[in-house]
Design a protein around this motif. Sequence first.
Motif, PDB file in Angstrom:
ATOM      1  N   SER A  56      -6.977  79.171  34.937  1.00  0.00           N
ATOM      2  CA  SER A  56      -6.544  78.545  33.682  1.00  0.00           C
ATOM      3  C   SER A  56      -7.606  77.563  33.217  1.00  0.00           C
ATOM      4  O   SER A  56      -8.204  76.857  34.029  1.00  0.00           O
ATOM      5  CB  SER A  56      -5.217  77.829  33.879  1.00  0.00           C
ATOM      6  OG  SER A  56      -4.212  78.732  34.240  1.00  0.00           O
ATOM      7  N   THR A  57      -7.819  77.542  31.907  1.00  0.00           N
ATOM      8  CA  THR A  57      -8.899  76.713  31.364  1.00  0.00           C
ATOM      9  C   THR A  57      -8.392  75.719  30.322  1.00  0.00           C
ATOM     10  O   THR A  57      -7.336  75.910  29.711  1.00  0.00           O
ATOM     11  CB  THR A  57      -9.990  77.584  30.725  1.00  0.00           C
ATOM     12  OG1 THR A  57      -9.395  78.371  29.674  1.00  0.00           O
ATOM     13  CG2 THR A  57     -10.618  78.516  31.746  1.00  0.00           C
ATOM     14  N   ASN A  58      -9.188  74.687  30.135  1.00  0.00           N
ATOM     15  CA  ASN A  58      -8.873  73.666  29.142  1.00  0.00           C
ATOM     16  C   ASN A  58     -10.191  73.147  28.587  1.00  0.00           C
ATOM     17  O   ASN A  58     -11.169  73.026  29.341  1.00  0.00           O
ATOM     18  CB  ASN A  58      -8.078  72.528  29.777  1.00  0.00           C
ATOM     19  CG  ASN A  58      -7.515  71.576  28.748  1.00  0.00           C
ATOM     20  OD1 ASN A  58      -7.140  71.995  27.666  1.00  0.00           O
ATOM     21  ND2 ASN A  58      -7.452  70.306  29.084  1.00  0.00           N
ATOM     22  N   TYR A  59     -10.215  72.842  27.282  1.00  0.00           N
ATOM     23  CA  TYR A  59     -11.451  72.418  26.634  1.00  0.00           C
ATOM     24  C   TYR A  59     -11.231  71.194  25.761  1.00  0.00           C
ATOM     25  O   TYR A  59     -10.161  71.012  25.171  1.00  0.00           O
ATOM     26  CB  TYR A  59     -12.005  73.542  25.751  1.00  0.00           C
ATOM     27  CG  TYR A  59     -12.371  74.798  26.486  1.00  0.00           C
ATOM     28  CD1 TYR A  59     -11.452  75.831  26.639  1.00  0.00           C
ATOM     29  CD2 TYR A  59     -13.640  74.949  27.045  1.00  0.00           C
ATOM     30  CE1 TYR A  59     -11.785  76.979  27.325  1.00  0.00           C
ATOM     31  CE2 TYR A  59     -13.979  76.107  27.728  1.00  0.00           C
ATOM     32  CZ  TYR A  59     -13.053  77.117  27.862  1.00  0.00           C
ATOM     33  OH  TYR A  59     -13.386  78.260  28.546  1.00  0.00           O
ATOM     34  N   ALA A  60     -12.275  70.405  25.640  1.00  0.00           N
ATOM     35  CA  ALA A  60     -12.269  69.339  24.650  1.00  0.00           C
ATOM     36  C   ALA A  60     -12.302  69.972  23.261  1.00  0.00           C
ATOM     37  O   ALA A  60     -12.918  71.031  23.070  1.00  0.00           O
ATOM     38  CB  ALA A  60     -13.477  68.436  24.843  1.00  0.00           C
ATOM     39  N   ASP A  61     -11.670  69.331  22.309  1.00  0.00           N
ATOM     40  CA  ASP A  61     -11.627  69.877  20.948  1.00  0.00           C
ATOM     41  C   ASP A  61     -13.030  70.102  20.388  1.00  0.00           C
ATOM     42  O   ASP A  61     -13.260  71.047  19.635  1.00  0.00           O
ATOM     43  CB  ASP A  61     -10.848  68.938  20.026  1.00  0.00           C
ATOM     44  CG  ASP A  61      -9.354  68.962  20.307  1.00  0.00           C
ATOM     45  OD1 ASP A  61      -8.661  68.016  19.882  1.00  0.00           O
ATOM     46  OD2 ASP A  61      -8.879  69.914  20.953  1.00  0.00           O
ATOM     47  N   SER A  62     -13.957  69.242  20.754  1.00  0.00           N
ATOM     48  CA  SER A  62     -15.309  69.309  20.194  1.00  0.00           C
ATOM     49  C   SER A  62     -16.095  70.537  20.632  1.00  0.00           C
ATOM     50  O   SER A  62     -17.117  70.873  20.020  1.00  0.00           O
ATOM     51  CB  SER A  62     -16.087  68.044  20.563  1.00  0.00           C
ATOM     52  OG  SER A  62     -16.168  67.916  21.975  1.00  0.00           O
ATOM     53  N   VAL A  63     -15.634  71.213  21.687  1.00  0.00           N
ATOM     54  CA  VAL A  63     -16.384  72.371  22.194  1.00  0.00           C
ATOM     55  C   VAL A  63     -15.580  73.667  22.144  1.00  0.00           C
ATOM     56  O   VAL A  63     -16.118  74.732  22.474  1.00  0.00           O
ATOM     57  CB  VAL A  63     -16.883  72.133  23.631  1.00  0.00           C
ATOM     58  CG1 VAL A  63     -17.674  70.826  23.706  1.00  0.00           C
ATOM     59  CG2 VAL A  63     -15.737  72.130  24.637  1.00  0.00           C
ATOM     60  N   LYS A  64     -14.317  73.590  21.734  1.00  0.00           N
ATOM     61  CA  LYS A  64     -13.493  74.800  21.677  1.00  0.00           C
ATOM     62  C   LYS A  64     -14.135  75.843  20.774  1.00  0.00           C
ATOM     63  O   LYS A  64     -14.596  75.538  19.680  1.00  0.00           O
ATOM     64  CB  LYS A  64     -12.093  74.451  21.159  1.00  0.00           C
ATOM     65  CG  LYS A  64     -11.182  73.859  22.205  1.00  0.00           C
ATOM     66  CD  LYS A  64      -9.792  73.577  21.632  1.00  0.00           C
ATOM     67  CE  LYS A  64      -8.889  72.935  22.670  1.00  0.00           C
ATOM     68  NZ  LYS A  64      -7.579  72.566  22.111  1.00  0.00           N
ATOM     69  N   GLY A  65     -14.150  77.072  21.264  1.00  0.00           N
ATOM     70  CA  GLY A  65     -14.739  78.162  20.492  1.00  0.00           C
ATOM     71  C   GLY A  65     -16.240  78.297  20.675  1.00  0.00           C
ATOM     72  O   GLY A  65     -16.835  79.285  20.233  1.00  0.00           O
ATOM     73  N   ARG A  66     -16.870  77.302  21.309  1.00  0.00           N
ATOM     74  CA  ARG A  66     -18.333  77.361  21.514  1.00  0.00           C
ATOM     75  C   ARG A  66     -18.701  77.411  22.996  1.00  0.00           C
ATOM     76  O   ARG A  66     -19.685  78.052  23.364  1.00  0.00           O
ATOM     77  CB  ARG A  66     -18.998  76.138  20.882  1.00  0.00           C
ATOM     78  CG  ARG A  66     -18.774  76.022  19.379  1.00  0.00           C
ATOM     79  CD  ARG A  66     -19.646  74.911  18.774  1.00  0.00           C
ATOM     80  NE  ARG A  66     -19.349  73.597  19.322  1.00  0.00           N
ATOM     81  CZ  ARG A  66     -20.228  72.821  19.954  1.00  0.00           C
ATOM     82  NH1 ARG A  66     -21.483  73.239  20.123  1.00  0.00           N
ATOM     83  NH2 ARG A  66     -19.877  71.634  20.408  1.00  0.00           N
ATOM     84  N   PHE A  67     -17.931  76.728  23.827  1.00  0.00           N
ATOM     85  CA  PHE A  67     -18.215  76.686  25.260  1.00  0.00           C
ATOM     86  C   PHE A  67     -17.167  77.512  26.005  1.00  0.00           C
ATOM     87  O   PHE A  67     -15.996  77.571  25.605  1.00  0.00           O
ATOM     88  CB  PHE A  67     -18.155  75.255  25.782  1.00  0.00           C
ATOM     89  CG  PHE A  67     -19.255  74.346  25.299  1.00  0.00           C
ATOM     90  CD1 PHE A  67     -20.164  74.743  24.329  1.00  0.00           C
ATOM     91  CD2 PHE A  67     -19.373  73.070  25.830  1.00  0.00           C
ATOM     92  CE1 PHE A  67     -21.166  73.904  23.891  1.00  0.00           C
ATOM     93  CE2 PHE A  67     -20.372  72.203  25.407  1.00  0.00           C
ATOM     94  CZ  PHE A  67     -21.271  72.624  24.432  1.00  0.00           C
ATOM     95  N   THR A  68     -17.602  78.112  27.107  1.00  0.00           N
ATOM     96  CA  THR A  68     -16.689  78.883  27.941  1.00  0.00           C
ATOM     97  C   THR A  68     -16.921  78.535  29.402  1.00  0.00           C
ATOM     98  O   THR A  68     -18.054  78.611  29.888  1.00  0.00           O
ATOM     99  CB  THR A  68     -16.894  80.393  27.750  1.00  0.00           C
ATOM    100  OG1 THR A  68     -16.713  80.728  26.366  1.00  0.00           O
ATOM    101  CG2 THR A  68     -15.888  81.176  28.586  1.00  0.00           C
ATOM    102  N   ILE A  69     -15.853  78.140  30.084  1.00  0.00           N
ATOM    103  CA  ILE A  69     -15.931  77.850  31.508  1.00  0.00           C
ATOM    104  C   ILE A  69     -15.367  79.037  32.277  1.00  0.00           C
ATOM    105  O   ILE A  69     -14.395  79.666  31.845  1.00  0.00           O
ATOM    106  CB  ILE A  69     -15.172  76.551  31.858  1.00  0.00           C
ATOM    107  CG1 ILE A  69     -15.451  76.119  33.290  1.00  0.00           C
ATOM    108  CG2 ILE A  69     -13.673  76.681  31.583  1.00  0.00           C
ATOM    109  CD1 ILE A  69     -14.920  74.723  33.630  1.00  0.00           C
ATOM    110  N   SER A  70     -16.008  79.349  33.397  1.00  0.00           N
ATOM    111  CA  SER A  70     -15.549  80.458  34.234  1.00  0.00           C
ATOM    112  C   SER A  70     -15.913  80.148  35.678  1.00  0.00           C
ATOM    113  O   SER A  70     -16.724  79.249  35.942  1.00  0.00           O
ATOM    114  CB  SER A  70     -16.172  81.779  33.785  1.00  0.00           C
ATOM    115  OG  SER A  70     -17.583  81.734  33.891  1.00  0.00           O
ATOM    116  N   ARG A  71     -15.307  80.894  36.593  1.00  0.00           N
ATOM    117  CA  ARG A  71     -15.638  80.676  37.998  1.00  0.00           C
ATOM    118  C   ARG A  71     -15.698  82.008  38.724  1.00  0.00           C
ATOM    119  O   ARG A  71     -14.950  82.932  38.411  1.00  0.00           O
ATOM    120  CB  ARG A  71     -14.661  79.704  38.654  1.00  0.00           C
ATOM    121  CG  ARG A  71     -13.259  80.188  38.891  1.00  0.00           C
ATOM    122  CD  ARG A  71     -12.333  79.030  39.268  1.00  0.00           C
ATOM    123  NE  ARG A  71     -12.705  78.405  40.538  1.00  0.00           N
ATOM    124  CZ  ARG A  71     -12.212  77.231  40.955  1.00  0.00           C
ATOM    125  NH1 ARG A  71     -11.325  76.583  40.210  1.00  0.00           N
ATOM    126  NH2 ARG A  71     -12.575  76.720  42.123  1.00  0.00           N
TER     127      ARG A  71
END
Length: 119
Positions: A56-71
């Motif tokens: 499950s992932t969560n993002y700051a509003d400032s990076v949503k749609g531009r950054f992607t976290i994965s493991r």
Amino acid sequence: QVQLVESGGGLVQAGGSLRLTCSTSGNTLSFKTIDWFRQAPGKQRELVAAITSDGSTNYADSVKGRFTISRDSAKNTVYLQLNSLKPEDTAIYYCHSGWSVLATRLDYWGQGTQVTVSS
């Protein structure tokens, strides 16, 4: 022993991309949330993205749609893909994991990797 080591930072033009890598050691981290924070000069450290052990992932509003976290649990590695970079994304990016054991808070940080976005 728990260790986090970041890599992948660099200098990129606005609109460009980078992929940051957080290499972890210590079996405990496989079951923990891993976060990416960043700190720009003169500003407080801020949470950028987080990923739980089940993905499950969560993002700051400032990076949503531009950054992607994965493991990749098999490789004990967490990635942060940075796309459509802006000059305001310039910062030192840190990998982090933290949890509480009874009344004790444990926090582990990497050494950071510099991301510089030129306009």
